[in-house]
Design a protein around this motif. Structure first.
Motif: not given
Ligand code: GLA
Length: 730
Positions: A326, A356-357, A366, A404, A436, A470, A472, A474, A518, A520-521, A537, A540
């Protein structure tokens, strides 16, 4: 005659009731050192007498009188309901079909089921005679860990539906002179900050109403130091509690006019009235309690022991040291970027690469956070060789591979949003707020549950042997509502139940894959999620100084083996702070170590340092994962130092981390006493990852009594100086 029969029957009933309560029933839920004691009073109510040091003979409570004046309400009850003579905040509030809201629970029976040598379950059945509403209080005791978990099962045994207005998991009465509360607040990139206060009369609550990412604002956990003016690591009696629920929660602390404290913990009643049809039951989430006689440190260690054995998904698996793409690549990569990173993983001695993303979406690629969520096919222009090529590339080099997903979410700009507008969480007729640039999928809907399960399943099928996911999330819930359910006030609860159903299916099919929560952390750092996830996680915010505070708070309740912690680039992307690479490694190594940067941007010396730090981490990480945590010096304390240590269960090995967080003149030299060692052992002490040691005693052998009572005084006087010491018994 008929009349007489009726009277006789009535008399028989009364006699039965009297004989049932003539004999007081005492119930003791016990661990090695702790007990909870409850007992019936004359009317059959179940009173709560004690939580604390184990009482061997509970028959002593028979005839107990509290001398509480009757106009102050009832004595503390095991599960107080709204109504009767109870007027503090109730654990249970029910509205019956006739509109009445009075519930009077009486003891019916109880049983103890021994699960194994360490675990026993006590089930106590209570009932409201008039309405046939039953409540089963379920206490599970974990002897060695001194942990007792509690939840309830509320059953509508009446003929008509009832509405549960509040339905907490547990009610815990506590009696002390003073109550000093420690709890954890925060926000995105600033999770698990420590807040402390002396409780006063009235109600203090900690809670979330966000539905998802519920642990960003407050965490559903706390510590309560009893009879104390403050918080102490090593001394005093401390209750620690944590709720296992991934949705809205509330924990309330009510100190009444008799100075008793009642702690209620459970699902937040906010917008969540629950209608129970006849014959149906509501099972509330577990509230986890421990009691320590040796300060907050022991409370933490009890929770960690419980968590690793019972609370978290398979803690015996050590999550590998990893590189996450990331912060090193964000959305901007192609196959070569990633294979280079995999080579760097190998080169530096890391064990896993996590993509990751940014890897998915074709019609709506994306390439930023604005599009593609929901369309989980590999983006063919970025990664024409496919994910399976990358997985093979990694595995061929002995590197594990993780990826992710964010399966509960959808960007309005996606094929999924066009196909299934009915799947989105929304309140009919209102605009759907974006966070977001995304919407939330409605997990209360079984079709959505199938879809979300399918995202995980198909991702796993993209290549054989994907090692890590992972997961997530968000955004949180805004403008709550569901097109799927009839009763909108069920939405918050049914979302979480749907989430758990998906995770249950995933674990049934994929018991071995390592899965990280995860949001957003650190938005899902709680024991409800951890039943299914191996780790979280933590935040962030990857900046090491911020991480000191975040990890200090997180690890007060959750063990280090679940806290993902990465070394990232400087200036840090969240805070712009610049800290030395060694400080960053020394902070990240106190959790599950990873890196999250572009290794190409590192100098040759930095790489060399990383190689050394990763190699030494692998030597002692079993202590971080499975050892006993001793907090030696708080980052909030005087002196601006932070120090902690992990000690093996047999006390033969330990690792100490120490940091200087702020420059404050050269006058202050810290002195860290190494509680947790064995006074009868002798330890060799060496400093890791340095050419020149910061402590005169490095390389020497010390007596345990010296290290415990005198301690070490490393020269950590400039900001971001840090040190790692490894101790081993001779
Ligand atoms: C969130 C996660 C980050 C990362 C981003 C990707 O913010 O907490 O670690 O994976 O998304 O978009």
């Amino acid at each position: 005659m008929k009349h007489l029969k009726k009277i006789n029957a009535l008399l028989a009933c009364v006699l039965f009731a009297v004989s049932a309560y003539a004999e007081t029933v005492m119930i003791s839920v016990e661990t090695d050192n702790v007990s909870m004691v409850m007992g019936t009073d004359k009317s059959g109510e179940l009173l709560f007498y004690h939580f604390g040091g184990r009482i061997a003979d509970v028959s002593a409570f028979k005839g107990f009188r509290s001398y509480r004046r009757s106009d102050y309400g009832t004595d503390p009850m095991a599960y107080p309901a709204a109504g009767g003579r109870y007027f503090n905040e109730p654990a249970l509030a029910v509205e019956y079909a006739d509109g009445y809201g009075n519930t009077e629970l009486k003891y019916v029976s109880h049983k103890v089921v021994r699960i194994d040598g360490n675990v026993a379950r006590t089930e106590i059945v209570l009932e409201d005679r008039l309405t046939s509403l039953k409540v089963v209080l379920v206490y599970t005791s974990y002897s060695r860990e001194d942990v007792i978990t509690c939840h309830t099962e509320i059953l509508n045994g009446g003929k008509k539906p009832v509405t549960l207005k509040s339905y907490y998991s547990s009610s815990l009465p506590v009696k002390a002179d003073k109550y000093f509360l420690t709890h954890f607040y925060g926000a995105w990139a600033r999770e698990m900050q420590v807040d402390q206060e002396m409780l006063t009369h009235g109600i203090k609550t900690i809670e979330s109403k966000k539905g998802v990412r519920t642990t960003h604002t407050e965490n559903p956990s706390f510590m309560l130091s009893l009879n104390a003016d403050g918080f102490d690591e090593n001394y005093g009696e401390v209750i620690a509690g944590a709720l296992a629920w991934s949705g809205n929660f509330r924990i309330s602390f009510q100190m009444d006019e008799t100075d008793e404290l009642n702690v209620l913990a459970g699902i937040n009643p906010y917008a969540s009235e629950y209608r129970l049809e006849r014959g149906k039951a509501m099972v509330t989430p577990d509230m986890i309690y421990t009691y320590s006689f040796a300060g907050a440190g022991q409370a933490t260690r009890n929770l960690h022991d419980w968590a690793r054995r019972y609370g978290c998904y398979d803690s015996s698996v050590m999550c590998p040291a990893l590189l996450n793409s990331w912060e090193g690549a964000y959305f901007d990569f192609n196959t070569k970027t990633l294979t280079d990173m995999i080579d760097d993983v190998k080169d530096m001695g890391l064990e896993m690469f996590v993509l990751d993303d940014g890897w998915f979406g074709n019609r709506y690629p994306r390439n930023d956070a604005k599009s593609g969520l929901g369309d989980w096919e590999t983006n063919v222009s970025k990664l024409p060789e496919g994910i399976d090529y990358l997985v093979r590339y990694a595995h061929d080099r002995g590197v594990k591979f993780g990826i992710w997903i964010e399966p509960e979410m959808v960007n309005p700009k996606s094929e999924l949003a066009a196909r299934h507008p009915d799947w989105v969480v929304k309140s009919a007729g209102r605009e759907i707020p974006q966070i977001r640039s995304q919407w939330l999928l409605d997990l209360s809907n079984p079709e959505v549950q199938d879809f979300v399960f399918g995202v995980f399943d198909r991702t796993m099928q993209m290549a054989p042997g994907i090692d890590y996911i992972k997961w997530d999330a968000n955004r949180h819930v805004e403008s709550f509502g569901s097109e799927h359910i009839d009763r909108q006030s069920h939405f918050f609860v049914e979302y979480v139940q749907g989430f758990y159903e998906v995770l249950r299916r995933i674990r049934e099919k994929y018991p071995e894959v390592i899965v990280q929560a995860c949001a957003s952390g650190g938005g899902r750092v709680e024991y409800g999620a951890l039943k299914y996830f191996n780790e979280v996680w933590t935040s962030d915010n990857t900046e090491a100084l911020s991480r000191v505070f975040i990890q200090y708070g997180t690890n007060m309740i959750y063990p280090a083996c679940v806290t993902g912690s990465h070394v990232s680039a400087v200036p840090n992307h969240q805070t712009a702070n610049v800290t030395p690479l060694k400080f960053r490694f020394d902070v990240a190594s106190a959790g599950r170590l990873g890196m999250e940067l572009q290794p190409k941007d590192m100098t040759a010396e930095e790489r060399e340092f990383a190689r050394k730090a990763i190699a030494s981490y692998k030597e002692y990480r079993d202590l971080v994962f499975y050892g006993d945590l001793y907090r030696i010096h708080s980052p909030y304390g005087k002196g601006d130092h932070y120090a902690l240590m992990y000690v093996s269960k047999d006390k033969r090995r330990a690792v100490v981390f120490a940091y200087c967080l702020r420059y404050q003149g050269r006058a202050l030299v810290p002195q860290f006493r190494l509680y947790g060692l064995d006074p009868d052992m002798r330890y060799s002490l060496k400093e890791l990852n340095v050419d020149k040691s910061r402590f005169w005693g490095a390389g020497k052998v010390f007596d345990g009594t010296y290290l415990i009572n005198q301690g070490i005084n490393p020269q950590l006087m400039k900001v971001y100086d840090s040190a790692v010491y490894y101790l081993e018994a001779e």
